[in-house]
Design a protein around this motif. Sequence first.
Motif, mmCIF file in Angstrom:
data_model
loop_
_atom_site.group_PDB
_atom_site.id
_atom_site.type_symbol
_atom_site.label_atom_id
_atom_site.label_comp_id
_atom_site.label_asym_id
_atom_site.label_seq_id
_atom_site.Cartn_x
_atom_site.Cartn_y
_atom_site.Cartn_z
ATOM 1 N N ALA A 37 0.659 -1.255 -0.049
ATOM 2 C CA ALA A 37 0.092 0.069 0.095
ATOM 3 C C ALA A 37 0.753 1.336 -0.104
ATOM 4 O O ALA A 37 0.646 2.182 -0.754
ATOM 5 C CB ALA A 37 -0.957 -0.012 1.334
ATOM 6 N N ARG A 38 1.936 1.334 0.636
ATOM 7 C CA ARG A 38 2.859 2.472 0.915
ATOM 8 C C ARG A 38 3.532 2.725 -0.406
ATOM 9 O O ARG A 38 3.522 3.605 -0.977
ATOM 10 C CB ARG A 38 3.948 2.206 1.861
ATOM 11 C CG ARG A 38 3.368 2.534 3.344
ATOM 12 C CD ARG A 38 4.457 2.270 4.481
ATOM 13 N NE ARG A 38 3.868 2.214 5.718
ATOM 14 C CZ ARG A 38 3.896 1.161 6.532
ATOM 15 N NH1 ARG A 38 4.375 -0.204 5.737
ATOM 16 N NH2 ARG A 38 3.404 0.960 7.510
ATOM 17 N N ILE A 94 -11.110 -12.397 5.305
ATOM 18 C CA ILE A 94 -10.584 -11.059 4.966
ATOM 19 C C ILE A 94 -11.565 -10.308 4.695
ATOM 20 O O ILE A 94 -12.499 -10.703 3.589
ATOM 21 C CB ILE A 94 -9.577 -11.163 4.392
ATOM 22 C CG1 ILE A 94 -8.416 -11.981 4.667
ATOM 23 C CG2 ILE A 94 -9.028 -9.591 3.816
ATOM 24 C CD1 ILE A 94 -7.329 -12.350 3.597
ATOM 25 N N ASP A 95 -12.066 -8.913 4.981
ATOM 26 C CA ASP A 95 -12.786 -8.068 4.550
ATOM 27 C C ASP A 95 -11.969 -6.854 4.333
ATOM 28 O O ASP A 95 -10.930 -6.441 4.819
ATOM 29 C CB ASP A 95 -13.865 -7.497 5.715
ATOM 30 C CG ASP A 95 -14.846 -8.780 6.450
ATOM 31 O OD1 ASP A 95 -14.650 -9.674 5.770
ATOM 32 O OD2 ASP A 95 -15.058 -8.561 7.721
ATOM 33 N N VAL A 96 -12.568 -6.306 3.253
ATOM 34 C CA VAL A 96 -11.943 -5.012 2.777
ATOM 35 C C VAL A 96 -13.117 -3.912 2.693
ATOM 36 O O VAL A 96 -14.077 -4.066 2.127
ATOM 37 C CB VAL A 96 -11.245 -5.100 1.228
ATOM 38 C CG1 VAL A 96 -10.932 -3.679 0.793
ATOM 39 C CG2 VAL A 96 -10.320 -6.206 1.260
ATOM 40 N N GLY A 97 -12.773 -2.792 3.143
ATOM 41 C CA GLY A 97 -13.686 -1.520 3.009
ATOM 42 C C GLY A 97 -13.463 -0.322 3.132
ATOM 43 O O GLY A 97 -11.895 0.047 3.354
ATOM 44 N N LEU A 98 -14.151 0.709 2.966
ATOM 45 C CA LEU A 98 -13.765 2.143 3.054
ATOM 46 C C LEU A 98 -14.794 2.777 4.163
ATOM 47 O O LEU A 98 -15.836 2.142 4.431
ATOM 48 C CB LEU A 98 -14.111 2.922 1.891
ATOM 49 C CG LEU A 98 -14.248 4.389 1.649
ATOM 50 C CD1 LEU A 98 -12.621 4.807 1.779
ATOM 51 C CD2 LEU A 98 -14.888 5.109 0.701
ATOM 52 N N VAL A 100 -7.955 -6.573 -4.663
ATOM 53 C CA VAL A 100 -9.270 -5.896 -3.966
ATOM 54 C C VAL A 100 -8.890 -4.646 -3.536
ATOM 55 O O VAL A 100 -9.941 -3.912 -3.509
ATOM 56 C CB VAL A 100 -9.782 -6.883 -2.965
ATOM 57 C CG1 VAL A 100 -11.227 -6.524 -2.546
ATOM 58 C CG2 VAL A 100 -10.461 -8.326 -3.556
ATOM 59 N N LEU A 101 -7.957 -4.596 -2.537
ATOM 60 C CA LEU A 101 -7.692 -3.314 -2.093
ATOM 61 C C LEU A 101 -7.418 -2.168 -3.203
ATOM 62 O O LEU A 101 -8.065 -0.867 -3.209
ATOM 63 C CB LEU A 101 -6.582 -3.440 -1.014
ATOM 64 C CG LEU A 101 -6.005 -1.928 -0.448
ATOM 65 C CD1 LEU A 101 -7.074 -1.326 0.469
ATOM 66 C CD2 LEU A 101 -4.806 -2.213 0.378
#
Length: 155
Positions: free
Chosen positions: A18-19, A56-60, A134-135
């Motif tokens: 991510a970085r 694993i969950d991904v969200g905003l 996904v992210l």
Amino acid sequence: MVETRKIAAILESLSEFARGSGLFGEVKVLSNRLVASAAASAAPAEYRVEVDGDSIDVGLFMKDRWLSHSIEADLLNTGDDLEELLEEELVEVGYSGPALTIDHYRNDEKMFAFRSRTGIKLTEQGAEEKVRKVLTAYEACFRPLGDMHQEGDDE
């Protein structure tokens, strides 16, 4: 149950990704969660990768009601379906997995959430790469919506 060390290693690797991607602001790992701040939103918002058991969950997530409302209003005005927009971005990044649904709610932290249960298990082969995709797709899906990008930002 997945070992805590394995969870920590995967989240740390995802944080490095991510970085390095340049898509997010500050990135940190907190317990069983990766938190990556939205780079250019009008109000603070964060993308999360959360480990729930071995799933694993991904969200905003955002505290600002108006930021959440701006996303909803944009979708209402354009007639776009959020899950279809996410699916287009998932195809774009080469994700091969089941279609993801997006739950929109206010969580126990009093944050407005757009969250997908990915169905990805930490123990499955290629789990980390799938979560990266996904992210990345989540960020690409939400970036142009509502006030997730400030005026003058590149789109």
